[in-house]
Design an enzyme around this catalytic site. Structure first.
Site, PDB file in Angstrom:
ATOM      1  CE  LYS A 142      27.338 -37.690   8.624  1.00 25.08           C
ATOM      2  NZ  LYS A 142      28.131 -38.686   7.888  1.00 25.08           N
ATOM      3  CE  LYS A 198      39.196 -30.819   7.249  1.00 27.51           C
ATOM      4  NZ  LYS A 198      38.354 -30.912   6.074  1.00 27.51           N
ATOM      5  CG  ASP A 256      29.087 -42.855   8.409  1.00 29.47           C
ATOM      6  OD1 ASP A 256      28.067 -43.270   7.834  1.00 29.47           O
ATOM      7  OD2 ASP A 256      29.349 -41.646   8.516  1.00 29.47           O
ATOM      8  CB  SER A 314      18.746 -36.626   2.103  1.00 30.10           C
ATOM      9  OG  SER A 314      18.872 -37.795   2.886  1.00 30.10           O
ATOM     10  N   GLY A 327      42.083 -38.700   2.167  1.00 33.90           N
ATOM     11  CA  GLY A 327      41.074 -37.965   2.922  1.00 33.90           C
ATOM     12  C   GLY A 327      41.269 -38.180   4.415  1.00 33.90           C
ATOM     13  CB  ALA A 328      42.467 -36.670   7.123  1.00 32.38           C
ATOM     14  N   GLY A 329      38.834 -36.365   6.561  1.00 33.79           N
ATOM     15  CA  GLY A 329      37.641 -35.693   7.088  1.00 33.79           C
ATOM     16  C   GLY A 329      36.804 -36.661   7.907  1.00 33.79           C
TER      17      GLY A 329
END
Ligand code: NAP
Length: 293
Positions: free
Chosen positions: A70, A159, A106, A19, A130-132
């Protein structure tokens, strides 16, 4: 100097060793002269509830929450921002006298990272890969940037459908459409779409030779390509677009601004970075990434 009253902030995730948050948040603490310390805890999924209870018990004043917690963390917090309710995920917790509120920074990180490029988004069409979780935040941001239409593509149809519903029903992006496959017509779609965003992990280190799209002939200097990936600093996706004349941006500034937004939430202070400070932080983070591959 660390005192008995010094507030503690932390990041929880699993894994956590790579991280960037401790480096970045402690840089903020030093840069803004804040009285605080920021550390990382590896928390496995079965310990998540205990970790949130531990935050209460120990009086940890703020936590960042990263992969894979999350979504799950929202089950253990007391209050949610409207964005967390909409997106079903949180990356920032704030503890006030034992009451824990959940936020997601975000979308704000994405918007702030655009700087002068944000004007490009007004009434524009956007192609989003992307659809995450990250794409959901981007869609929220796109709704705030008043885009005209989003064309969504994810290899996972479920997704895609779920994000399509969120956009149309909850974000006011009624013109959002799904692109089932990326086939021959990609050249035509990109010719007609000025903004292209990668919110997948395709092209991320160590798979640096990959890109969600290849050999597109219709990219030109009117295009803006954004990749949420920040390692490598310039993905194959961005290199292809830049070579064709497009304006390109990596996810590094989004990372910085989503983290800064967490610190603003915890401290209640405005906390602004000037150009030179941004450059210093970008260099620090890039250097760290280069040394921890
Ligand atoms: P995620 O939840 O795994 O979502 C990524 C989605 O992309 C998944 O649904 C995945 O499907 C799909 N996908 C994989 N290959 C694809 C392809 N070729 N075409 C279209 N869709 C494809 O990940 P995430 O948390 O949203 O993160 C995505 C990326 O954003 C990561 O690289 C992450 O590091 C980055 N990110 C950056 C920031 C920042 O601050 N810059 C913030 C958040 C995330 P499958 O699950 O079936 O593979």
């Amino acid at each position: 100097m660390i005192k008995a009253t010094t507030p503690l902030y932390a990041v929880i995730g699993d894994p956590i060793a790579h991280s960037l948050s401790p480096l970045m948040q402690n840089w903020f603490i030093q840069h803004f002269g804040l009285d605080a310390v920021y550390v990382a805890f590896r928390v496995c999924p079965t310990e998540l509830k205990n970790a949130v209870q531990g935050m209460r018990a120990l009086g940890i004043q703020g936590m960042n929450v990263t992969v894979p917690h999350k979504e799950a963390v929202t089950a253990w917090t007391d209050e949610y921002s409207s964005e967390v309710t909409l997106l079903g995920a949180a990356n920032t917790l704030k503890n006030v006298d034992g009451k824990i509120s959940a936020f997601v920074t975000d979308p704000y990180g994405f918007i702030e990272s655009l700087s002068e490029n944000s004007a490009r988004f007004n009434q524009a069409d956007v192609l989003l890969f992307g659809a995450g979780g990250a794409a959901r935040s981007v869609c929220y941001a796109l709704s705030r940037l008043s885009v005209n239409r989003i064309i969504l593509h994810d290899i996972d149809d479920q997704k895609t459908e779920s994000l399509l519903r969120l956009c149309r029903t909850n974000l006011g992006l009624t013109k959002t459409v799904a692109l089932k496959s990326i086939a021959d017509d990609m050249n035509d779609i990109i010719a007609a779409t000025p903004i292209v965003i990668n919110a997948t992990a395709i092209g991320m280190h160590p798979q640096e030779n990959q890109s969600v799209i290849e050999n597109v002939r219709t990219i030109n200097k009117g295009h803006f390509f954004y990749d949420l990936i920040y390692n490598p600093a310039k993905t194959r996706f961005l290199r292809m677009a830049e070579k064709a004349g497009a304006v390109v941006q990596s996810g590094l500034d989004m990372l910085i601004f989503q983290g800064l937004q967490s610190m603003r939430i915890w401290t209640g202070e405005e906390l602004k970075l000037n150009h030179a400070s941004m450059q210093e932080l970008r260099t620090l983070l890039t250097h760290f990434l280069g040394n921890h591959e």
